[in-house]
Write a protein that holds these residues in place. Structure first.
Motif, PDB file in Angstrom:
ATOM      1  N   VAL A  42       0.841  -1.188   0.000  1.00 37.68           N
ATOM      2  CA  VAL A  42       0.000   0.000   0.000  1.00 37.68           C
ATOM      3  C   VAL A  42       0.879   1.242   0.000  1.00 37.68           C
ATOM      4  O   VAL A  42       1.808   1.368   0.801  1.00 37.68           O
ATOM      5  N   ALA A  43       0.592   2.159  -0.922  1.00 42.52           N
ATOM      6  CA  ALA A  43       1.317   3.425  -1.014  1.00 42.52           C
ATOM      7  C   ALA A  43       0.324   4.515  -1.378  1.00 42.52           C
ATOM      8  O   ALA A  43      -0.369   4.411  -2.401  1.00 42.52           O
ATOM      9  N   GLY A  44       0.236   5.560  -0.544  1.00 41.86           N
ATOM     10  CA  GLY A  44      -0.651   6.669  -0.834  1.00 41.86           C
ATOM     11  C   GLY A  44      -2.109   6.296  -0.942  1.00 41.86           C
ATOM     12  O   GLY A  44      -2.837   6.863  -1.756  1.00 41.86           O
ATOM     13  N   GLY A  45      -2.578   5.333  -0.149  1.00 37.03           N
ATOM     14  CA  GLY A  45      -3.981   4.936  -0.182  1.00 37.03           C
ATOM     15  C   GLY A  45      -4.352   4.016  -1.322  1.00 37.03           C
ATOM     16  O   GLY A  45      -5.528   3.713  -1.521  1.00 37.03           O
ATOM     17  N   THR A  46      -3.361   3.572  -2.097  1.00 36.21           N
ATOM     18  CA  THR A  46      -3.580   2.660  -3.209  1.00 36.21           C
ATOM     19  C   THR A  46      -2.754   1.404  -2.982  1.00 36.21           C
ATOM     20  O   THR A  46      -1.621   1.477  -2.500  1.00 36.21           O
ATOM     21  N   ALA A  47      -3.308   0.263  -3.334  1.00 33.08           N
ATOM     22  CA  ALA A  47      -2.575  -1.000  -3.217  1.00 33.08           C
ATOM     23  C   ALA A  47      -1.967  -1.352  -4.562  1.00 33.08           C
ATOM     24  O   ALA A  47      -2.663  -1.376  -5.584  1.00 33.08           O
ATOM     25  N   PHE A  48      -0.677  -1.616  -4.579  1.00 25.33           N
ATOM     26  CA  PHE A  48       0.031  -2.081  -5.767  1.00 25.33           C
ATOM     27  C   PHE A  48       0.245  -3.583  -5.627  1.00 25.33           C
ATOM     28  O   PHE A  48       0.463  -4.091  -4.515  1.00 25.33           O
ATOM     29  N   GLN A  99       2.422  -8.513 -14.343  1.00 29.81           N
ATOM     30  CA  GLN A  99       2.226  -7.117 -14.673  1.00 29.81           C
ATOM     31  C   GLN A  99       1.907  -6.347 -13.396  1.00 29.81           C
ATOM     32  O   GLN A  99       1.312  -6.888 -12.465  1.00 29.81           O
ATOM     33  N   LEU A 100       2.308  -5.066 -13.339  1.00 27.54           N
ATOM     34  CA  LEU A 100       2.031  -4.230 -12.179  1.00 27.54           C
ATOM     35  C   LEU A 100       0.614  -3.679 -12.269  1.00 27.54           C
ATOM     36  O   LEU A 100       0.227  -3.091 -13.285  1.00 27.54           O
ATOM     37  N   TRP A 101      -0.166  -3.860 -11.190  1.00 27.12           N
ATOM     38  CA  TRP A 101      -1.544  -3.382 -11.117  1.00 27.12           C
ATOM     39  C   TRP A 101      -1.728  -2.522  -9.877  1.00 27.12           C
ATOM     40  O   TRP A 101      -0.935  -2.585  -8.936  1.00 27.12           O
ATOM     41  N   VAL A 102      -2.807  -1.732  -9.872  1.00 29.00           N
ATOM     42  CA  VAL A 102      -3.204  -0.964  -8.695  1.00 29.00           C
ATOM     43  C   VAL A 102      -4.682  -1.209  -8.434  1.00 29.00           C
ATOM     44  O   VAL A 102      -5.441  -1.556  -9.340  1.00 29.00           O
ATOM     45  N   ALA A 113      -4.337  -2.151 -14.720  1.00 28.75           N
ATOM     46  CA  ALA A 113      -2.909  -2.326 -14.966  1.00 28.75           C
ATOM     47  C   ALA A 113      -2.248  -0.959 -15.044  1.00 28.75           C
ATOM     48  O   ALA A 113      -2.833   0.006 -15.539  1.00 28.75           O
ATOM     49  N   VAL A 114      -1.020  -0.866 -14.539  1.00 26.84           N
ATOM     50  CA  VAL A 114      -0.296   0.395 -14.551  1.00 26.84           C
ATOM     51  C   VAL A 114       0.283   0.623 -15.940  1.00 26.84           C
ATOM     52  O   VAL A 114       1.084  -0.190 -16.420  1.00 26.84           O
ATOM     53  N   PRO A 115      -0.087   1.712 -16.617  1.00 25.60           N
ATOM     54  CA  PRO A 115       0.500   1.985 -17.935  1.00 25.60           C
ATOM     55  C   PRO A 115       2.005   2.212 -17.818  1.00 25.60           C
ATOM     56  O   PRO A 115       2.492   2.751 -16.829  1.00 25.60           O
ATOM     57  N   GLY A 116       2.720   1.755 -18.807  1.00 25.23           N
ATOM     58  CA  GLY A 116       4.163   1.942 -18.794  1.00 25.23           C
ATOM     59  C   GLY A 116       4.917   0.826 -18.119  1.00 25.23           C
ATOM     60  O   GLY A 116       6.128   0.709 -18.277  1.00 25.23           O
ATOM     61  N   ALA A 117       4.201   0.012 -17.320  1.00 26.60           N
ATOM     62  CA  ALA A 117       4.840  -1.147 -16.687  1.00 26.60           C
ATOM     63  C   ALA A 117       4.333  -2.392 -17.394  1.00 26.60           C
ATOM     64  O   ALA A 117       3.423  -3.068 -16.937  1.00 26.60           O
ATOM     65  N   THR A 118       4.855  -2.660 -18.563  1.00 21.02           N
ATOM     66  CA  THR A 118       4.377  -3.767 -19.384  1.00 21.02           C
ATOM     67  C   THR A 118       4.847  -5.094 -18.830  1.00 21.02           C
ATOM     68  O   THR A 118       5.845  -5.158 -18.107  1.00 21.02           O
ATOM     69  N   LEU A 151      10.390   2.743 -10.466  1.00 19.54           N
ATOM     70  CA  LEU A 151       9.375   3.229  -9.533  1.00 19.54           C
ATOM     71  C   LEU A 151       8.093   3.523 -10.274  1.00 19.54           C
ATOM     72  O   LEU A 151       8.078   3.678 -11.501  1.00 19.54           O
ATOM     73  N   SER A 152       6.986   3.627  -9.520  1.00 23.33           N
ATOM     74  CA  SER A 152       5.695   3.955 -10.108  1.00 23.33           C
ATOM     75  C   SER A 152       4.818   4.616  -9.072  1.00 23.33           C
ATOM     76  O   SER A 152       4.839   4.261  -7.889  1.00 23.33           O
ATOM     77  N   ASP A 153       4.031   5.615  -9.545  1.00 26.48           N
ATOM     78  CA  ASP A 153       2.989   6.200  -8.704  1.00 26.48           C
ATOM     79  C   ASP A 153       1.615   5.722  -9.134  1.00 26.48           C
ATOM     80  O   ASP A 153       0.601   6.262  -8.697  1.00 26.48           O
ATOM     81  N   GLY A 154       1.579   4.717 -10.006  1.00 25.92           N
ATOM     82  CA  GLY A 154       0.327   4.156 -10.485  1.00 25.92           C
ATOM     83  C   GLY A 154      -0.136   4.725 -11.806  1.00 25.92           C
ATOM     84  O   GLY A 154      -1.159   4.295 -12.336  1.00 25.92           O
ATOM     85  N   THR A 155       0.608   5.688 -12.350  1.00 22.72           N
ATOM     86  CA  THR A 155       0.270   6.263 -13.651  1.00 22.72           C
ATOM     87  C   THR A 155       1.356   5.928 -14.651  1.00 22.72           C
ATOM     88  O   THR A 155       2.496   5.608 -14.276  1.00 22.72           O
ATOM     89  N   GLY A 156       1.018   6.045 -15.941  1.00 23.19           N
ATOM     90  CA  GLY A 156       2.021   5.806 -16.973  1.00 23.19           C
ATOM     91  C   GLY A 156       3.144   6.813 -16.917  1.00 23.19           C
ATOM     92  O   GLY A 156       4.331   6.472 -17.047  1.00 23.19           O
ATOM     93  N   ALA A 157       2.791   8.098 -16.702  1.00 27.03           N
ATOM     94  CA  ALA A 157       3.817   9.140 -16.646  1.00 27.03           C
ATOM     95  C   ALA A 157       4.713   8.971 -15.438  1.00 27.03           C
ATOM     96  O   ALA A 157       5.900   9.372 -15.473  1.00 27.03           O
TER      97      ALA A 157
END
Length: 870
Positions: free
Chosen positions: A116-122, A133-136, A146-151, A181-187
């Motif tokens: 859990v990071a920032g109220g979201t579960a990865f 694949q990385l999901w949130v 699925a997290v964009p950019g984390a194929t 690293l990821s914040d859950g977005t593609g960017a």
């Protein structure tokens, strides 16, 4: 109840809670009971009331809830309901529900590594195949993506949280396995730094967070080996803290523990061996704490947890054995707390946690076994809390979870087994929360029958698990034969009915499981051959007084066998590797099988070796079409098969190669529609399929493309849940489904959209009366459907319906909200047999006399529902 086969009245021992987790104002855990399997349980921390949260998979098989954690006001976990495979679930005070079917069908997406990071579960999941694949998730279907950019191609393993981002190992051919690293977005998903420049991999691992910085181990093959690193999430803020073992050799930091402003870990500098180290994040502040095992040999230290600003660890020393130690990061401040088991014997400390200013742990003092202890950091302040399993026996407390001023844990006692306990840290405030024992029962399983009687496997203390016979009366219920004499079990399982006899597999203790037949009497229960039949009735079929089945013989090999119920009439037809269910269309038996030249394809047999031939090589050459779910409709056989051009789709055959063809390409492309649960209704086959547009729904086919249609889009959208329990019911098909508004309820269809509707709503709202299971768990007789369902106020009980709300009654075997939890109803003659449990006899065999309903409910007299006819 037919008979209390195991009447001794003792109790089964609970098999132990796991993953005890506080969430949504309750304490949840994965609890296992012999009659329920491993399922989700919940405890009210205020009252201690404990109940089954949901029997997710139904019956004795387990959904195995794992990785329980809190996310906002939800409990998140993974479980397998037997329909969707292992997927992501959520629970709160209103019950449990699947969040999203990420990979439809078996084995599911198998989510792991939740953080859990920032109220979201990865987490990691496999949406297709085996690529991770990385999901949130935020606990909702729409918020699970699925997290964009984390194929899938660049996701490897390992995950750790820092504020609102997560770190993981990502792969790129140019940089190898490196820190991402990821914040859950593609960017916000990117590599942090190429620590081992070029295609070499640094393989980050052993991570902890301290002071807004991630500390981890990483390897630079050409510049210092594996050492301690730190990162703030930027390339410039990622560097090696210290080359602990100078030169190309590695310091191998591991077991990192963050305690206040220090990171403790084990490392080897090449001089003192593997010892305890600490770091404040600077090179100068990274040093060995103490040479706990003098010389170049490795230390035996095992790092446990923080206690205040000290590290708790166990250390094996001459004279004291392995005991509890504390360290403040200095040599002088690293000390033995107490020699709990005096002398050189270990105290066997496995688990520690901090609560209310004390460190709690399990330990063995050599007198009272392994029990619950606590310390304030001093020798005199290190004392046992309670001897939960009195005497020298151990309770092995474990799995601690803190809730307010109390904590919950598991412990074993001779009286209750491994169960859930709670404590406020005092002997008087430590008590058993829930004892999951229940009356010891025979647990009848795998029933098969006809003509008014049944055969079931059942368990007794003196004979073990053996084959029993019942005609629906107590006097007519008996052990057929103690095949494996004494308390050892023969573990019988059904193969097929042959008239009024059963053909089955059983182990008499002389070798592998053999083939047996029984008429219900001891003299009529005989061994036919030393051949092991396939485990389940799907691998057998009866044709004109002969049972054909999959068998495996030590010298004759694996193949198609036949038996007429005599020793002389039991023989190998031909050696072949059968891979699917078997079905008869007239005198011909159809099945899928492998051979070396054509792969896994469709076969047929007329009962002779020469007449056992491949029908068609659907995927030419050694590749497999893997036919499955064979279902006879008239003179044809429908089945699902895979081809590279169409994926998994519906096929049909008349038993000839020219007459074997694709019925319809329901979902064009490489995956196909994945037809499942093929069920005959009149001259059509009904099945579930996913056309890629409407999600999984019920379809039907007459064997032509134009005659293959979806009945109705019950759950709108492309991601609907798979309907289950397809059962032929008079002129309609019954199945269980949810439309997204109501829960899982009974639906009926005549094959058209206009003729498809929910029969009634037994449970108001999204909860539903029945959870999905592929097994139909329903029988039909004289225009009525009998099935188990879960209903508010009644628990899980047997229901009978004529398809209308007015013609639906509940057989409340255990009155009130407690459940009899009926399993696998079986129609035989004028009775429905089923396994069920009451509070006195445990799980035993029951029978319902169908004559009770001969007036068609018109009289309104339901008094018969208050009793079970013996």
């Amino acid at each position: 109840m037919v008979a209390d086969i195991r009447p001794d009245g003792r109790a089964d021992i609970g098999l132990g809670p796991q993953w005890i987790t506080a969430a949504a104002g309750s304490v949840f855990f994965s609890g296992r009971r012999i009659d329920l399997g491993a399922e989700l349980w919940v405890t009210d921390p205020a009252t201690g009331d404990t109940r089954l949260g949901l029997d997710i998979k139904g019956g004795w098989s387990s959904s195995d809830p794992l990785f329980l954690f809190e996310l906002g006001d939800l409990l998140i976990f993974r479980a397998n309901d037997g329909v969707h495979g292992t997927e992501l679930w959520a629970a709160d005070e209103n019950g449990a529900r699947i969040i999203k079917d990420i990979q439809p069908g078996f084995p599911g997406s198998e989510p792991t590594s939740f953080t859990v990071a920032g109220g979201t579960a990865f987490f990691f999941a496999s949406p297709a195949g085996f690529e991770r694949q990385l999901w949130v998730t935020d606990g909702t279907p729409d918020g699970t993506v699925a997290v964009p950019g984390a194929t899938p191609g660049n996701i490897q393993r390992w995950i750790a949280a820092l504020d609102d981002i997560v770190f993981f190992i990502g792969f790129d051919p140019a940089t190898g396995d490196e820190l991402w690293l990821s914040d859950g977005t593609g960017a916000g998903t990117r590599p942090v730094k190429d620590i081992a420049p070029g295609p070499d991999s640094s393989l980050p691992g052993d991570a902890v967070v301290m002071g807004g910085v991630l500390y981890f181990s990483a390897e630079t093959p050409t510049a210092g080996g594996r050492e301690l690193w730190r990162s703030d999430g930027t390339e410039g803020g990622t560097w090696r803290v210290k080359d602990i073992r100078p030169g190309p050799e590695s310091g191998e930091p591991a077991w990192l523990k963050a305690v206040c402003s220090q990171v403790f870990f084990m490392a080897d500098d090449g001089v003192y061996g593997r010892e305890l180290w600490r770091s404040d994040g600077t090179e100068a502040g990274t040093r060995m704490v103490a040479d706990l095992t003098p010389g170049a040999g490795p230390s035996s230290a095992h790092l446990l947890s923080g206690f205040g600003c000290e590290l708790a660890l166990t250390l094996d020393q001459p004279g004291t054995g392995r005991e509890l130690w504390l360290s403040d990061g200095t040599d002088l401040g690293t000390r033995l707390v107490r020699d709990i088991h005096p002398g050189p014997t270990d105290a066997d400390i496995q688990t520690t946690f901090e609560a209310s200013g004390r460190l709690f742990f399990n330990a063995d003092d050599g007198v009272n076994g392994n029990e619950l202890w606590a310390t304030d950091g001093t020798g005199p302040g290190t004392t046992p809390i309670a001897d939960l399993n009195p005497g020298p026996g151990s309770s092995f407390p474990d799995g601690f979870s803190t809730v307010g001023d109390e904590f919950f844990f598991t412990a074993f006692t001779e009286a209750a087994g491994n169960e859930l306990w709670r404590s406020d840290g005092t002997a008087g405030g430590t008590e058993l929360v829930y004892d999951s024992v229940h009356p010891l029962s025979s647990i009848p399983l795998d029933c098969l029958g006809g003509g008014g009687s049944v055969f079931c496997s059942a368990d007794t203390e003196t004979e073990g698990n053996e084959l029993w016979f019942s005609d629906g009366t107590a006097a007519g219920t008996r052990l057929t034969r103690d095949i494996n004499p004494g308390p050892e079990s023969s573990s019988p399982y059904p193969v097929a009915m042959l008239g009024d006899r059963i053909v089955f597999g059983a182990d008499d203790g002389s070798g592998p499981t053999g083939l047996w037949v029984s008429d219900g009497s001891e003299p009529g229960t005989i061994k036919l051959a030393e051949v092991t039949p396939g485990a389940g009735t799907e691998y057998a079929v009866e044709v004109a007084g002969t049972v054909f089945f999959l068998g495996n013989h030590a010298s004759l090999g694996r193949g198609l066998w036949r038996t007429d119920g005599t020793v002389q009439g039991t023989e190998l037809v031909t050696e072949i590797d059968i891979t699917s269910n078997m079905v008869a269309a007239g005198p011909i038996t159809f099945f899928a099988a492998k051979d070396g030249g054509a792969g896994n394809e469709l076969w047929r047999s007329d009962g002779t070796s020469a007449g056992t031939t491949r029908v068609a090589d659907i995927v030419p050459g050694p590749s497999d079409s893997t036919p499955r779910s064979l279902t006879a409709v008239g003179g044809s056989v429908f089945f699902a098969a895979w081809t590279p051009e169409h994926g998994d789709e519906l096929w049909t055959t008349d038993g000839t190669e020219p007459g074997t063809a694709l019925v319809a390409d329901i979902n064009p492309g490489e995956f196909g529609s994945m037809p499942f649960q093929l069920t005959r209704r009149g001259d059509r086959v009904f099945f579930t399929a996913n056309d890629g547009v409407h999600g999984a729904e019920v379809w039907s086919s007459d064997g032509t493309a134009v005659g293959t249609t979806m009945t109705a889009d019950v759950y709108p959208g492309s991601e609907s849940f798979m309907p289950t329990g397809l059962t032929s019911f008079d002129s309609r098909l019954a199945f269980w489904h949810t439309d997204g508004v109501h829960g899982w309820e009974l639906w009926l269809t005549d094959g058209t959209s206009a003729g498809t509707a929910m029969a009634f709503e037994l449970v108001q709202g999204p909860g539903g009366s029945r959870f999905p299971a592929f097994d139909s768990e329903a029988v039909v007789d004289d225009g009525r459907l009998y099935f188990p369902a879960r209903i508010d106020g009644f628990g899980s009980e047997l229901v009978v319906t004529d398809g209308s709300a007015q013609g639906t009654l509940v057989f409340d075997l255990v009155p009130g909200p407690n459940s009899s939890d009926p399993w696998a109803p079986l129609l035989s003659g004028r009775r429905v047999f089923f396994s069920a449990m009451d509070l006195v006899n445990g799980r035993e065999l029951w029978a319902l006399e169908l004559a009770l309903f001969s007036d068609g409910f018109e009289s309104g007299d339901t008094s018969a529902w208050n009793r079970v006819v013996p």
